[in-house]
Every structure is written in C-alpha cells, then in structure tokens.
Write a protein that holds these residues in place. Structure first.
Motif, short mmCIF file in Angstrom:
data_model
loop_
_atom_site.label_atom_id
_atom_site.label_comp_id
_atom_site.label_asym_id
_atom_site.label_seq_id
_atom_site.Cartn_x
_atom_site.Cartn_y
_atom_site.Cartn_z
N LYS A 41 0.82 -1.21 0.00
CA LYS A 41 0.00 0.00 0.00
C LYS A 41 0.85 1.27 0.00
N MET A 42 2.10 1.15 0.44
CA MET A 42 2.99 2.30 0.48
C MET A 42 3.87 2.42 -0.76
N ALA A 43 3.81 1.41 -1.64
CA ALA A 43 4.74 1.36 -2.78
C ALA A 43 4.68 2.61 -3.65
N GLU A 44 3.47 3.12 -3.90
CA GLU A 44 3.34 4.28 -4.80
C GLU A 44 3.95 5.55 -4.19
N PHE A 45 4.14 5.55 -2.88
CA PHE A 45 4.73 6.70 -2.21
C PHE A 45 6.23 6.49 -1.91
N ILE A 46 6.58 5.27 -1.59
CA ILE A 46 7.96 4.97 -1.19
C ILE A 46 8.89 4.81 -2.40
N ASN A 47 8.43 4.11 -3.42
CA ASN A 47 9.32 3.78 -4.55
C ASN A 47 9.92 5.01 -5.24
N PRO A 48 9.12 6.05 -5.53
CA PRO A 48 9.72 7.23 -6.17
C PRO A 48 10.80 7.90 -5.31
N VAL A 49 10.55 7.95 -3.99
CA VAL A 49 11.51 8.58 -3.08
C VAL A 49 12.79 7.75 -2.99
N ALA A 50 12.62 6.44 -2.88
CA ALA A 50 13.78 5.55 -2.80
C ALA A 50 14.62 5.65 -4.07
N TYR A 51 13.96 5.71 -5.22
CA TYR A 51 14.67 5.78 -6.49
C TYR A 51 15.45 7.09 -6.61
N LEU A 52 14.79 8.22 -6.26
CA LEU A 52 15.47 9.51 -6.35
C LEU A 52 16.60 9.60 -5.32
N GLY A 53 16.37 9.05 -4.14
CA GLY A 53 17.42 9.04 -3.11
C GLY A 53 18.67 8.33 -3.60
N ASP A 54 18.49 7.20 -4.30
CA ASP A 54 19.64 6.48 -4.86
C ASP A 54 20.33 7.30 -5.95
N GLN A 55 19.55 7.96 -6.78
CA GLN A 55 20.11 8.75 -7.87
C GLN A 55 20.87 9.98 -7.36
#
Length: 462
Positions: free
Chosen positions: A349-363
């Motif tokens: 349920k949190m994937a749509e909120f967490i995934n973009p942040v995690a991806y940008l954090g890595d970048q």
C-alpha cells in the motif's frame, strides 16, 4: 550577539511590539555583495559610534506605528579590512534610548524616500539616510555579517512561510470559485443537470491547478513544521540531557542549515507556480483587482528575490551545504529516507509513495558526485547546475514528507478512522507523486547539460 545591557535595553520592547526593528543591509550599489558596502562607523570617546551612509529596501524603515524603530545597521570601522570580513553590526535606534529605557533625542537616521513596489504594499519599504547617527556595536568588530545571519536565516524560514500562506489563501479562494463558477459541460457528461453549465471544478485541468496549489501548500507546511521541530529539539527539549548531547543538537542544527535554502527557494518558487495557477482558475476575473487573486501573485513575487535571491540559495545549498563538506549532511538526510524505506519497503500500500523517493534518493548521490567533480574542473559548472539541483533536492524532501504523511494516513484508515482528512491526504499525495515529483527527471537532465551552453554565448548575448 548583543551585550546583556543591549538585550535589557531593547529586547523587552521589541518582543512586546512596543518598538519595531529593521535590518539595514542593502545599499544602492550593492545588494547580495555586501562586501562592497560603504556605510562608515566612526568610534567616539564614550564607546559609541557615529554612523554615516545610505541604505535602501528597508522594510518598515519608517512609520508612525511605534514609539521607536530599532535599526540594525551593517557598517565599516575605520580599520576594517576590505570585503565581507570587514563588516561590523551596530544597533542604531530612531530615538536614542537612555539607560533607564526612556527615549532621548531623535537620531539622524531618516527616510529619504519610499520604493514603489510591485506588491506587499501593506509594508512600506524605505530608503534610509544615516547622517552621523549614534549607534553601539553588536558583537565583535568585523564580525557583523555572522551576527546578521542569525536574523537572515530566521528571515529565510519566514519568507518560506509567507509563500506558504499565499499558496494556501490562493488555493482556498480558487477552490471556492471553482465550485461556484459554471462554464461548459464536463467532457465525460453533464454533472449539474439543473444548471445551464457545470461548475468548472469538473474539468481535469482546473483540478490539476487546484491540486498543484494544495500539494505545494501541504508539502511546504510539513517542511516548515519539520524545521521547527528540529529547532525546538536542539534548543528547547525538556530533557536537559538531550539538549546537552552536542552531537544530537549539532545534527538538528545541521539539518536545519541544509533545509533553510530549500525552505526559502523551493517553497517560494512553488508559491509563484501555485498563485499563478489559482489566478488562472478565475480566468479573466483573476486578472481584475477586485477579485483579489492578482495581489497574491504580486505579493509572492518578492519572496523569490529578497533575503538572498533563489539563485543565491541554490549556490548556498549546492556549493556550501553539500559540496562544502563532501556530502556529509546530505548523507544524514539520506539516512532518514533510508530508514523510512526500510520500514515500509515491503508494504504494497505504500509502494506508490515509497518507490519514487527511494529511487530519487539512490540517484541523488551519483547526481551530486557528478556535479561536484565537474565543479572541481570548472566552478561555473556548479553555478550552471545549482538552481535545477535545488529543485531536485526540494522534491526529494517533499517526497519524503509526503511519504511519511501517507504512512500516517494509511495507518489511521486501517485503524478505522473515518475522518476524510486522511483520505484527502492520500489523494493529494498520489497527485503530487504522479504530476509534480516527475519534474526531477527533467531537472537532472538540464543540470547535467553543463555550463558551456550558458557561458559560450557571447554572440547570442551581444
């Protein structure tokens, strides 16, 4: 930075509002480049100083709404070294203050004119002529800029708050108008059968404009509250042990220092986008003064300029706060994001909120390192990338806070809380991640385009 005597003399009436205060920095020939200022301070035998010079853009520099105006003035002592290392700070009241706190004679510090501004007409901005006014030194000689920046950084957080307020009031008015104004029919079929047309809130792009303002207001409010909590934790925690643990206090202050240029620049840039969008919701009526919307656009415009332009904030963030310590503070922010990702990474349920942040954090690490290396070879590379970089960092922070808000909302809904506030928060967060957050991909691409396309343009700018 003041003496106990200065604090006792001025602070009670300043904090009560009986007296008001100003910051006198800018001069006609120098704005951000304060190292060029010319105002002089001549030492007198009694330990005071005679101040002479001219200042401009002094908010509330002259008025009759308080018994006294306490000016904090940047000036140079006779032996001052050149540049910003030769600036001292002085307290120069409109009326001199006697040791018992009563008012003495009028100081020769006068308003020589008012600036006619685009907006914020409720606060007169004065040109100030200082003709041998008596002042006292605040802090150490030649250390005035550091003392002034205590106020400057507080003001930068305050300027972000001004844009938050303007974004919110523009949104509230535009939302009410969109629900009431009828124009055309919905593309997906009539919604208000009893009316000649549908309210404009049924149209997708009107909703996009409204939600843009709402998302930027909610993200800004979360960031302002987060900074306030960090400052409270550092300075006012009820547990003396927490306050005494310098590492924790230093980390809170370090994060606030990192976030301050984001608060000032990102929130005010977003305020410009949001107030313009809300004016657009009104159509032609938005351009007419009687509706009030154009004032929000005008009033917000200064926020992107004063207390250090948003480009200056971007250079401060990238050059000083991030590259200045090889990304150490950025890594601390990354740890906070990493902790949230670890907590919720497997929650569908949190994937749509967490995934973009995690991806940008890595970048972000690779992105920052790349600009840093290019900047070592050519400092203009940092200047060319800084504004885009700050917006990427701003979205990373907003994304983190929206993910935390979504986390709380989902937990409350799962626990049976039916307050529509939580459902609305999830809808706003979904809009933000779908329509606003993806701007980061474009920004990273333009930041990486480098300085050559900007600096190798003598023919274009001839």
């Amino acid at each position: 930075h003041g003496t106990d005597e200065q604090k006792a003399l001025y602070l009670p009436k300043l904090t009560s509002g009986e007296w008001t205060g100003t910051m006198c920095l800018t001069e006609p020939h120098c704005g951000t480049d304060l190292g060029m200022l010319r105002t002089k301070a001549e030492p007198l035998a009694d330990g005071t100083y005679k101040i002479t010079g001219n200042k401009i853009f002094i908010s509330a520099g002259e008025h009759a709404m308080a018994a006294n105006i306490v000016h904090l003035v940047l000036a140079r002592l006779p032996d001052a070294p050149k540049g910003s290392k030769g600036i001292s700070l002085f307290v120069v009241p409109k009326f001199n203050v006697k040791p018992d706190g009563s008012l003495g004679e009028r100081n020769p510090i006068y308003c020589s004119g008012l600036e006619h501004k685009m907006g914020i007409h409720g606060n007169a901005t004065a040109q100030i002529a200082i003709d041998g006014a008596i002042g006292t030194l605040v802090g150490q000689p030649h250390k005035g800029l550091a003392a002034m920046f205590v106020m400057m950084n507080a003001a930068r957080l305050g300027v972000g708050n001004q844009s938050l307020g303007l974004t919110e009031v523009a949104f509230q008015n535009a939302l009410a108008y969109a629900k009431d104004r009828i124009q055309m029919r919905s593309l997906s079929g009539t919604k208000a059968k009893d009316k000649d047309a549908d309210p404009i809130i049924v149209h997708p792009d009107v909703r996009k404009m409204l939600l843009t303002a709402k998302a930027y207001a909610e993200g800004a409010r979360a960031l302002q509250i987060y900074c306030t909590l960090l400052l409270d934790k550092a300075h006012s925690h009820p547990d003396a042990k927490v306050r005494a643990e310098s590492e924790e206090l230093a980390e809170s202050e370090e994060l606030v220092a990192l976030l301050t240029p984001i608060v000032k620049a990102f929130i005010t840039d977003n305020g410009h986008t949001a107030t313009n969008a809300c004016m657009q919701v009104y159509g032609g009526h938005g351009f007419i003064k009687e509706w009030g919307m154009e004032q929000y656009v005008r009033d917000n415009r200064i926020n992107m300029i004063y207390e250090g332009t948003n480009t200056v904030q971007s250079l401060d963030l990238l050059g000083r706060k991030i590259l200045g310590n090889n990304g150490a503070t950025l890594k601390k922010l990354g740890k906070l994001i990493g902790k949230l990702v670890e907590e919720e990474g497997v929650n569908e349920k949190m994937a749509e909120f967490i995934n973009p942040v995690a991806y940008l954090g890595d970048q972000m690490t690779k992105f920052t390192t790349e600009i840093g290396f290019k900047g070592l070879q050519n400092p203009d590379e940092v200047g060319a990338a800084a504004v885009d970089y700050l917006r990427v960092a701003g979205h990373l922070v907003f994304g983190y806070l929206f993910a935390r808000m979504a986390q709380v909302a989902l937990r409350e809904i799962a626990a049976g809380n039916t307050d529509p506030f939580y459902g609305a928060k999830l809808q706003t967060a979904r809009f933000y991640f779908a329509k606003l957050f993806p701007e980061t991909a474009t920004l990273m691409r333009t930041a990486r385009a480098g300085s050559k396309v900007l600096m190798d343009t003598d023919l274009a700018l001839a």
